[in-house]
Design a protein around this motif. Sequence first.
Motif, short mmCIF file in Angstrom:
data_model
loop_
_atom_site.label_atom_id
_atom_site.label_comp_id
_atom_site.label_asym_id
_atom_site.label_seq_id
_atom_site.Cartn_x
_atom_site.Cartn_y
_atom_site.Cartn_z
N ALA A 79 45.11 17.44 8.24
CA ALA A 79 44.26 17.59 9.42
C ALA A 79 43.05 18.46 9.06
CB ALA A 79 45.04 18.23 10.55
N PRO A 80 41.90 18.13 9.61
CA PRO A 80 40.72 18.96 9.33
C PRO A 80 40.88 20.36 9.92
CG PRO A 80 40.19 17.19 10.89
CD PRO A 80 41.61 17.02 10.49
N THR A 81 40.20 21.31 9.32
CA THR A 81 40.18 22.68 9.83
C THR A 81 38.75 23.03 10.23
OG1 THR A 81 39.73 23.67 7.68
CG2 THR A 81 42.06 23.38 8.29
N ILE A 82 38.58 24.03 11.07
CA ILE A 82 37.25 24.45 11.49
C ILE A 82 36.44 24.91 10.28
CG2 ILE A 82 35.97 26.17 12.84
CD1 ILE A 82 38.25 26.01 14.92
N GLU A 83 37.06 25.69 9.42
CA GLU A 83 36.37 26.18 8.23
C GLU A 83 35.94 25.02 7.33
OE1 GLU A 83 39.43 27.18 9.17
OE2 GLU A 83 39.12 29.26 9.77
N GLY A 84 36.83 24.06 7.14
CA GLY A 84 36.52 22.90 6.31
C GLY A 84 35.40 22.06 6.89
N LEU A 85 35.43 21.87 8.21
CA LEU A 85 34.37 21.09 8.86
C LEU A 85 33.01 21.75 8.67
CD1 LEU A 85 36.23 20.20 12.18
CD2 LEU A 85 35.55 18.59 10.39
N LEU A 86 32.95 23.06 8.89
CA LEU A 86 31.67 23.77 8.74
C LEU A 86 31.17 23.73 7.29
CD1 LEU A 86 32.36 26.80 11.09
CD2 LEU A 86 30.86 24.85 11.53
N LYS A 87 32.08 23.87 6.33
CA LYS A 87 31.69 23.80 4.91
C LYS A 87 31.19 22.42 4.53
CE LYS A 87 34.74 27.40 3.16
NZ LYS A 87 35.95 27.69 2.36
N ASP A 88 31.73 21.37 5.18
CA ASP A 88 31.34 19.99 4.88
C ASP A 88 30.10 19.53 5.61
OD1 ASP A 88 33.42 19.73 3.10
OD2 ASP A 88 34.75 18.71 4.52
N GLY A 89 29.46 20.42 6.36
CA GLY A 89 28.21 20.06 7.01
C GLY A 89 28.33 19.59 8.44
N TRP A 90 29.50 19.71 9.06
CA TRP A 90 29.65 19.35 10.46
C TRP A 90 29.01 20.44 11.31
CZ3 TRP A 90 32.32 15.02 12.45
CH2 TRP A 90 32.93 14.22 11.49
N GLU A 91 28.47 20.06 12.46
CA GLU A 91 27.86 21.03 13.35
C GLU A 91 28.55 21.01 14.70
OE1 GLU A 91 23.82 20.14 14.64
OE2 GLU A 91 24.09 18.10 13.93
N ILE A 92 28.61 22.17 15.35
CA ILE A 92 29.21 22.28 16.67
C ILE A 92 28.21 21.76 17.70
CG2 ILE A 92 30.10 23.86 18.42
CD1 ILE A 92 30.92 25.74 16.12
N VAL A 93 28.65 20.78 18.51
CA VAL A 93 27.77 20.20 19.52
C VAL A 93 28.31 20.43 20.93
CG1 VAL A 93 26.74 18.49 18.01
CG2 VAL A 93 28.83 17.92 19.26
N GLY A 94 29.50 20.98 21.03
CA GLY A 94 30.06 21.24 22.35
C GLY A 94 31.12 22.32 22.28
N LEU A 95 31.22 23.08 23.35
CA LEU A 95 32.21 24.15 23.43
C LEU A 95 32.64 24.28 24.87
CD1 LEU A 95 33.67 26.67 22.22
CD2 LEU A 95 31.62 27.95 22.76
N ALA A 96 33.95 24.34 25.09
CA ALA A 96 34.49 24.55 26.43
C ALA A 96 35.59 25.59 26.31
CB ALA A 96 35.05 23.25 27.00
N GLY A 97 35.55 26.57 27.20
CA GLY A 97 36.56 27.61 27.18
C GLY A 97 37.32 27.66 28.48
N ASN A 98 38.48 28.27 28.44
CA ASN A 98 39.32 28.44 29.61
C ASN A 98 38.97 29.76 30.29
OD1 ASN A 98 41.37 28.36 31.48
ND2 ASN A 98 42.93 27.76 30.02
N TYR A 99 39.26 29.88 31.55
CA TYR A 99 38.91 31.10 32.28
C TYR A 99 39.63 32.34 31.74
CZ TYR A 99 43.35 31.04 34.78
OH TYR A 99 44.68 31.07 35.10
N ASP A 100 40.79 32.16 31.15
CA ASP A 100 41.53 33.31 30.65
C ASP A 100 41.21 33.63 29.18
OD1 ASP A 100 42.78 31.28 29.32
OD2 ASP A 100 44.76 31.63 30.14
N VAL A 101 40.28 32.91 28.59
CA VAL A 101 39.76 33.13 27.24
C VAL A 101 40.86 33.07 26.18
CG1 VAL A 101 38.17 34.54 25.88
CG2 VAL A 101 38.06 34.65 28.34
#
Length: 83
Positions: free
Chosen positions: A23-45
């Motif tokens: 499975a991909p990891t956040i660190e691996g995605l960022l190293k491979d050139g993926w960019e964050i295009v969306g973020l959603a958080g829960n009210y309790d963080v």
Amino acid sequence: MIRYGDAALTLAAGLTAGTAQAAPTIEGLLKDGWEIVGLAGNYDVRTSLLLFRKKDVTYLVQCSTLYDVTRDKRVVVNCYELH
């Protein structure tokens, strides 16, 4: 008609087949050139969703994160491709 047991076996077989690739990891995605295009958080963080895209790829990757003080591994991340 699919019985409950048959559906469970089919699902288990699909999950087993799908785990052959790591499975991909956040660190691996960022190293491979993926960019964050969306973020959603829960009210309790404690939970959030991150959506990634890459210029020459036709699918997105979504990562869910969970912070749980009751677990031994407090931060749980699950990334998966959205086709």
